[in-house]
Write a protein that holds these residues in place. Structure first.
Motif, mmCIF file in Angstrom:
data_model
loop_
_atom_site.group_PDB
_atom_site.id
_atom_site.type_symbol
_atom_site.label_atom_id
_atom_site.label_comp_id
_atom_site.label_asym_id
_atom_site.label_seq_id
_atom_site.Cartn_x
_atom_site.Cartn_y
_atom_site.Cartn_z
ATOM 1 N N LYS A 57 0.841 -1.183 0.000
ATOM 2 C CA LYS A 57 0.000 0.000 0.000
ATOM 3 C C LYS A 57 0.882 1.242 0.000
ATOM 4 N N GLY A 58 0.430 2.276 -0.687
ATOM 5 C CA GLY A 58 1.189 3.518 -0.733
ATOM 6 C C GLY A 58 2.179 3.532 -1.882
ATOM 7 N N LYS A 59 3.285 4.221 -1.687
ATOM 8 C CA LYS A 59 4.240 4.451 -2.759
ATOM 9 C C LYS A 59 5.331 3.392 -2.850
ATOM 10 N N ALA A 60 5.319 2.418 -1.936
ATOM 11 C CA ALA A 60 6.366 1.400 -1.928
ATOM 12 C C ALA A 60 5.766 0.004 -1.859
ATOM 13 N N PHE A 61 6.454 -0.924 -2.493
ATOM 14 C CA PHE A 61 6.182 -2.341 -2.239
ATOM 15 C C PHE A 61 6.804 -2.687 -0.898
ATOM 16 N N CYS A 62 8.101 -2.486 -0.789
ATOM 17 C CA CYS A 62 8.805 -2.667 0.486
ATOM 18 C C CYS A 62 10.206 -2.103 0.331
ATOM 19 N N ALA A 63 10.605 -1.288 1.296
ATOM 20 C CA ALA A 63 11.928 -0.659 1.251
ATOM 21 C C ALA A 63 12.965 -1.439 2.042
ATOM 22 N N GLY A 64 12.619 -2.664 2.464
ATOM 23 C CA GLY A 64 13.572 -3.467 3.225
ATOM 24 C C GLY A 64 13.303 -3.399 4.715
ATOM 25 N N ALA A 65 14.296 -3.761 5.489
ATOM 26 C CA ALA A 65 14.143 -3.789 6.938
ATOM 27 C C ALA A 65 13.965 -2.386 7.504
ATOM 28 N N ASP A 66 13.211 -2.293 8.583
ATOM 29 C CA ASP A 66 13.108 -1.044 9.340
ATOM 30 C C ASP A 66 14.428 -0.877 10.087
ATOM 31 N N LEU A 67 15.322 -0.044 9.546
ATOM 32 C CA LEU A 67 16.687 0.046 10.072
ATOM 33 C C LEU A 67 16.733 0.620 11.479
#
Length: 262
Positions: A57-67
């Motif tokens: 949902k939104g502008k990303a599929f997934c940006a990876g781990a929550d750093l």
């Protein structure tokens, strides 16, 4: 289970799982991983689901781990609970062993762990707005979900090294040219296209889809001669199934087959 960081929707014979932390670019927090694991295991065991779709949902599929959460997690005192890296390991193990066809619908930015998730899919479809890259090197982090292993096998060693080393993002169209992405669609058409694709696949025998997926995966890791023998043996075993006889009967009788998955 009540989901707060993902959305699970059933559409005909497919299940859509959306990562739903849009303000954090759907980054992988512990809570999201736990919920995603639960949803994947639920739909894997549900006989009414024949195809699984992952999107965001939104502008990303997934940006990876929550750093930020990863850093906090690494600094916490041991408490007997699994950390984010251990949970991520469970997630990728589950994704790697799904028996049902998995489609990744990349709606936007697909980076690092997000790309690693996408690469576990059997088919990747992307919006024209999607940007795709490894990005681990931008943060001094190593891949842990297959980035350095799968990416060279998917797009070639030299291209993979370029993306791994530079941390650059490239377009979905470029990734289609590299062979990773099956199709690129206008942003507004992504879900319609993927649903039509899922519907088409869902009409096939669930047993055949499961066995085909296994044969392809196993065959890539075996010498050609052994893989060919395994394929023939699987066919011989398959002739005893309901779906084999139903498919041939339907062809003979010029009707649509009614596959059962056994």
């Amino acid at each position: 289970m009540i989901y707060n960081t993902i959305i699970l929707e059933r559409k005909k014979l497919s299940a859509w799982i959306y990562l739903n932390r849009p303000n954090e670019m759907n980054s992988l927090s512990k809570s999201l991983i736990i919920e995603l694991l639960s949803a994947l295991r639920e739909v894997e065991q549900d006989p009414s689901v024949r195809v699984i779709v992952l999107s965001g949902k939104g502008k990303a599929f997934c940006a990876g781990a929550d750093l930020k959460e990863l850093l906090t997690d690494l600094d916490r005192q041991p408490d007997g609970q699994k950390g984010i890296l251990d949970l991520a390991g469970d997630l990728f193990d589950t994704l790697n062993h799904l028996s049902k066809p998995l489609i990744a619908a990349l709606n936007g930015m697909t980076l690092a762990g997000g790309l690693e998730i996408a690469m576990t899919a059997d088919i990747i479809v992307a919006s024209e707005k999607a940007k795709i890259g490894d990005a681990h090197s931008n943060f001094g982090v190593l891949p842990g979900g297959g980035g350095s292993v799968r990416l060279p096998r998917k797009i070639g060693v030299n291209r993979a090294k370029y993306l791994l080393f530079t941390g650059d993002f490239i377009s979905a169209e470029e990734m289609k040219n590299f062979g990773l992405v099956h199709e690129v669609t206008p942003a507004d058409d992504l879900e319609v296209y993927v649903q039509e694709l899922a519907d088409k696949i869902a009409l096939k025998s669930p047993l055949v889809l499961k066995e085909m997926k296994r044969l392809v995966t196993d065959g890539l890791e075996q010498p050609l001669e052994i893989a060919l023998r395994q394929e023939l043996l699987a066919l011989k075993n398959h002739t005893r199934s309901h779906d084999f006889r139903e498919g041939l009967s339907a062809f003979s009788e010029k009707r649509t087959p009614n596959f059962k998955g056994y």
